[in-house]
Design a protein around this motif. Structure first.
Motif: not given
Length: 251
Positions: A23-38, A3-15
Protein backbone atom coordinates in the motif's frame (compact mmCIF):
# COMPACT_ATOMS: atom_id res chain seq x y z
CA UNK A 1 8.65 1.06 -12.27
CA UNK A 2 6.13 -1.63 -11.40
CA UNK A 3 5.40 -3.39 -8.14
CA UNK A 4 4.87 -7.13 -8.51
CA UNK A 5 2.80 -8.76 -5.77
CA UNK A 6 3.63 -12.46 -6.09
CA UNK A 7 1.76 -14.49 -3.52
CA UNK A 8 0.48 -17.95 -2.62
CA UNK A 9 -2.54 -17.32 -0.41
CA UNK A 10 -5.09 -20.15 -0.41
CA UNK A 11 -6.95 -18.99 2.71
CA UNK A 12 -6.48 -15.23 2.20
CA UNK A 13 -4.20 -14.28 5.10
CA UNK A 14 -1.03 -14.02 3.03
CA UNK A 15 -2.74 -11.83 0.44
CA UNK A 16 -3.95 -9.51 3.21
CA UNK A 17 -0.40 -9.05 4.48
CA UNK A 18 0.89 -8.51 0.95
CA UNK A 19 -1.73 -5.84 0.25
CA UNK A 20 -0.82 -3.99 3.46
CA UNK A 21 2.87 -4.00 2.55
CA UNK A 22 2.22 -2.92 -1.03
CA UNK A 23 0.00 0.00 0.00
CA UNK A 24 2.93 2.43 0.44
CA UNK A 25 3.94 2.23 -3.22
CA UNK A 26 2.23 4.60 -5.65
CA UNK A 27 2.91 2.93 -8.97
CA UNK A 28 1.51 0.33 -11.35
CA UNK A 29 0.91 -2.92 -9.48
CA UNK A 30 0.86 -6.41 -10.97
CA UNK A 31 -0.78 -9.18 -8.96
CA UNK A 32 0.57 -12.69 -9.54
CA UNK A 33 -1.58 -15.29 -7.81
CA UNK A 34 0.45 -18.48 -7.41
CA UNK A 35 -2.75 -20.34 -6.49
CA UNK A 36 -4.03 -20.08 -10.06
CA UNK A 37 -3.11 -23.41 -11.63
CA UNK A 38 -4.30 -22.19 -15.03
CA UNK A 39 -1.95 -19.19 -15.12
CA UNK A 40 1.16 -19.05 -17.32
CA UNK A 41 3.68 -17.79 -14.78
CA UNK A 42 6.52 -17.78 -17.29
CA UNK A 43 5.05 -14.63 -18.84
CA UNK A 44 5.99 -12.57 -15.79
CA UNK A 45 9.46 -11.04 -16.07
CA UNK A 46 10.07 -8.12 -13.70
CA UNK A 47 12.76 -5.63 -14.69
CA UNK A 48 15.74 -4.83 -12.45
CA UNK A 49 14.16 -1.42 -11.77
CA UNK A 50 10.93 -3.02 -10.54
CA UNK A 51 10.04 -3.95 -6.96
CA UNK A 52 8.70 -7.38 -6.02
CA UNK A 53 6.98 -8.70 -2.92
CA UNK A 54 7.02 -12.51 -2.79
CA UNK A 55 4.74 -13.84 -0.05
CA UNK A 56 3.95 -17.36 1.12
CA UNK A 57 2.37 -19.01 4.15
CA UNK A 58 4.47 -21.31 6.30
CA UNK A 59 3.42 -24.95 6.03
CA UNK A 60 5.07 -26.82 8.87
CA UNK A 61 8.05 -24.47 8.76
CA UNK A 62 8.50 -24.74 4.98
CA UNK A 63 7.47 -22.97 1.78
CA UNK A 64 4.49 -24.77 0.19
CA UNK A 65 5.82 -27.03 -2.58
CA UNK A 66 3.22 -25.75 -5.05
CA UNK A 67 4.44 -22.18 -4.53
CA UNK A 68 8.04 -23.25 -5.10
CA UNK A 69 7.22 -24.99 -8.38
CA UNK A 70 5.34 -21.97 -9.73
CA UNK A 71 7.93 -19.45 -8.55
CA UNK A 72 10.51 -21.41 -10.54
CA UNK A 73 8.73 -20.28 -13.73
CA UNK A 74 9.25 -16.57 -13.04
CA UNK A 75 12.52 -14.82 -13.93
CA UNK A 76 13.61 -12.26 -11.34
CA UNK A 77 16.05 -10.35 -13.59
CA UNK A 78 17.66 -8.65 -10.59
CA UNK A 79 14.42 -7.00 -9.41
CA UNK A 80 14.56 -5.59 -5.87
CA UNK A 81 12.59 -7.99 -3.72
CA UNK A 82 11.03 -8.29 -0.29
CA UNK A 83 10.24 -11.87 0.74
CA UNK A 84 7.39 -12.46 3.19
CA UNK A 85 6.49 -15.44 5.35
CA UNK A 86 3.05 -15.49 6.96
CA UNK A 87 2.40 -17.89 9.81
CA UNK A 88 -0.32 -18.71 12.33
CA UNK A 89 1.37 -17.59 15.56
CA UNK A 90 3.42 -20.77 16.19
CA UNK A 91 6.73 -20.55 14.27
CA UNK A 92 7.94 -20.26 10.70
CA UNK A 93 11.22 -22.16 11.18
CA UNK A 94 12.93 -22.57 7.76
CA UNK A 95 10.28 -20.86 5.62
CA UNK A 96 12.04 -17.53 5.14
CA UNK A 97 15.47 -18.98 4.41
CA UNK A 98 14.00 -21.47 1.93
CA UNK A 99 12.04 -18.69 0.21
CA UNK A 100 15.19 -16.55 0.03
CA UNK A 101 17.12 -19.44 -1.54
CA UNK A 102 14.41 -20.13 -4.11
CA UNK A 103 13.96 -16.44 -4.99
CA UNK A 104 17.66 -15.85 -5.46
CA UNK A 105 17.93 -18.95 -7.65
CA UNK A 106 15.41 -17.28 -9.98
CA UNK A 107 17.39 -14.03 -10.09
CA UNK A 108 15.45 -11.92 -7.58
CA UNK A 109 17.59 -9.51 -5.56
CA UNK A 110 16.35 -10.08 -2.00
CA UNK A 111 16.98 -6.87 -0.03
CA UNK A 112 14.42 -7.29 2.76
CA UNK A 113 12.19 -9.83 4.46
CA UNK A 114 9.16 -9.86 6.73
CA UNK A 115 7.78 -12.49 9.08
CA UNK A 116 4.11 -11.71 9.71
CA UNK A 117 1.33 -13.30 11.75
CA UNK A 118 -2.13 -14.04 10.36
CA UNK A 119 -5.03 -16.20 11.49
CA UNK A 120 -4.14 -19.89 11.43
CA UNK A 121 -5.76 -21.45 8.36
CA UNK A 122 -6.69 -24.75 10.03
CA UNK A 123 -6.97 -24.02 13.77
CA UNK A 124 -8.62 -20.64 13.31
CA UNK A 125 -8.94 -19.83 17.00
CA UNK A 126 -5.20 -19.15 16.98
CA UNK A 127 -4.21 -15.63 15.87
CA UNK A 128 -7.91 -14.98 15.17
CA UNK A 129 -8.46 -11.61 13.52
CA UNK A 130 -4.83 -11.06 12.66
CA UNK A 131 -3.48 -9.04 11.01
CA UNK A 132 -5.32 -6.70 13.38
CA UNK A 133 -5.06 -2.90 13.57
CA UNK A 134 -1.76 -3.02 15.47
CA UNK A 135 -0.32 -5.43 12.90
CA UNK A 136 -1.47 -3.27 10.01
CA UNK A 137 0.19 -0.18 11.48
CA UNK A 138 3.42 -2.05 12.08
CA UNK A 139 3.44 -3.66 8.63
CA UNK A 140 2.93 -0.28 6.96
CA UNK A 141 5.90 1.06 8.96
CA UNK A 142 7.96 -1.90 7.75
CA UNK A 143 6.89 -1.19 4.18
CA UNK A 144 8.03 2.43 4.42
CA UNK A 145 11.48 1.27 5.55
CA UNK A 146 11.60 -1.30 2.75
CA UNK A 147 10.62 1.32 0.17
CA UNK A 148 13.22 3.76 1.50
CA UNK A 149 15.95 1.13 1.20
CA UNK A 150 14.89 0.20 -2.33
CA UNK A 151 14.82 3.84 -3.44
CA UNK A 152 18.14 4.67 -1.78
CA UNK A 153 20.05 2.33 -4.06
CA UNK A 154 21.21 0.28 -1.08
CA UNK A 155 20.78 -3.22 -2.45
CA UNK A 156 22.72 -5.02 0.27
CA UNK A 157 21.75 -8.60 0.94
CA UNK A 158 20.18 -9.72 4.20
CA UNK A 159 20.33 -12.61 6.63
CA UNK A 160 17.18 -14.39 7.74
CA UNK A 161 16.58 -17.09 10.37
CA UNK A 162 16.54 -20.77 9.51
CA UNK A 163 18.71 -23.63 8.30
CA UNK A 164 19.61 -24.38 4.68
CA UNK A 165 19.06 -28.08 5.36
CA UNK A 166 15.33 -27.29 5.87
CA UNK A 167 13.15 -29.25 8.26
CA UNK A 168 11.16 -32.17 6.91
CA UNK A 169 7.50 -31.47 6.16
CA UNK A 170 5.22 -34.49 5.86
CA UNK A 171 2.00 -32.61 5.15
CA UNK A 172 -1.28 -32.53 7.06
CA UNK A 173 -3.29 -35.77 7.18
CA UNK A 174 -6.61 -33.93 7.52
CA UNK A 175 -8.37 -33.17 4.21
CA UNK A 176 -11.55 -31.08 3.79
CA UNK A 177 -14.65 -32.86 2.56
CA UNK A 178 -18.14 -31.60 1.56
CA UNK A 179 -21.17 -32.02 3.81
CA UNK A 180 -24.92 -32.01 3.17
CA UNK A 181 -24.97 -28.25 2.56
CA UNK A 182 -22.95 -28.70 -0.64
CA UNK A 183 -24.95 -27.54 -3.69
CA UNK A 184 -22.42 -28.74 -6.26
CA UNK A 185 -21.73 -25.18 -7.48
CA UNK A 186 -18.16 -26.17 -8.38
CA UNK A 187 -16.44 -23.04 -7.02
CA UNK A 188 -14.11 -25.10 -4.84
CA UNK A 189 -13.18 -27.31 -7.77
CA UNK A 190 -12.52 -24.28 -9.99
CA UNK A 191 -10.34 -22.49 -7.42
CA UNK A 192 -8.40 -25.40 -5.89
CA UNK A 193 -4.69 -24.62 -6.41
CA UNK A 194 -3.78 -28.23 -7.11
CA UNK A 195 -6.88 -29.67 -8.78
CA UNK A 196 -7.69 -31.90 -5.81
CA UNK A 197 -11.49 -31.73 -6.02
CA UNK A 198 -13.27 -34.25 -8.21
CA UNK A 199 -16.38 -33.73 -10.35
CA UNK A 200 -18.57 -35.05 -7.52
CA UNK A 201 -16.90 -32.47 -5.18
CA UNK A 202 -15.14 -35.14 -3.12
CA UNK A 203 -11.47 -34.64 -2.30
CA UNK A 204 -8.58 -36.45 -3.94
CA UNK A 205 -6.54 -36.96 -0.79
CA UNK A 206 -3.37 -37.75 -2.73
CA UNK A 207 -3.44 -34.35 -4.41
CA UNK A 208 -4.87 -32.25 -1.56
CA UNK A 209 -2.33 -30.08 0.31
CA UNK A 210 -4.79 -29.06 3.09
CA UNK A 211 -4.45 -25.41 2.11
CA UNK A 212 -8.06 -24.70 3.16
CA UNK A 213 -8.86 -22.66 0.05
CA UNK A 214 -12.04 -24.64 -0.59
CA UNK A 215 -13.16 -24.08 3.01
CA UNK A 216 -12.49 -20.34 2.90
CA UNK A 217 -14.23 -19.84 -0.47
CA UNK A 218 -17.34 -22.03 -0.11
CA UNK A 219 -20.38 -19.70 -0.15
CA UNK A 220 -22.44 -22.24 1.79
CA UNK A 221 -19.92 -23.27 4.45
CA UNK A 222 -20.23 -26.77 3.09
CA UNK A 223 -16.60 -27.90 3.28
CA UNK A 224 -14.66 -28.47 6.48
CA UNK A 225 -12.40 -30.73 8.46
CA UNK A 226 -13.45 -33.13 11.19
CA UNK A 227 -14.41 -30.78 14.02
CA UNK A 228 -13.64 -33.28 16.78
CA UNK A 229 -10.14 -33.84 15.43
CA UNK A 230 -9.58 -30.09 15.12
CA UNK A 231 -10.71 -29.56 18.72
CA UNK A 232 -8.28 -32.22 19.91
CA UNK A 233 -5.47 -30.61 17.90
CA UNK A 234 -6.25 -27.22 19.39
CA UNK A 235 -6.05 -28.59 22.92
CA UNK A 236 -2.77 -30.38 22.18
CA UNK A 237 -1.17 -27.34 20.50
CA UNK A 238 -2.55 -24.59 22.75
CA UNK A 239 0.67 -24.04 24.68
CA UNK A 240 2.67 -23.46 21.50
CA UNK A 241 0.26 -20.71 20.46
CA UNK A 242 -0.51 -19.02 23.80
CA UNK A 243 2.00 -16.16 23.51
CA UNK A 244 1.20 -13.47 20.94
CA UNK A 245 4.02 -13.64 18.38
CA UNK A 246 5.37 -10.45 16.88
CA UNK A 247 5.95 -9.44 13.29
CA UNK A 248 9.60 -9.13 12.20
CA UNK A 249 11.51 -7.04 9.67
CA UNK A 250 14.87 -7.99 8.21
CA UNK A 251 16.53 -5.22 6.25
Amino acid sequence: MKLYEIYFSPAGGTEKVTDILSSVWDCEKVKVDLCDMKEDFSKYEPDKDDMCIISVPSYGGRVPGTAVERLKLIKGNGAKTCIVCVYGNRAYEDTLIELKDRAEERGFNVISAVGAVAEHSIMRKFAAGRPDDADKKELREYAEKIREKAESGNLSSINVPGSHTYKEYKGVPLKPEPDKKCTGCGLCREKCPVGAIREDNSTDKDKCISCMRCVSLCPHGARDLNKEVIAAMEMKMAKAFEVRKVNELFI
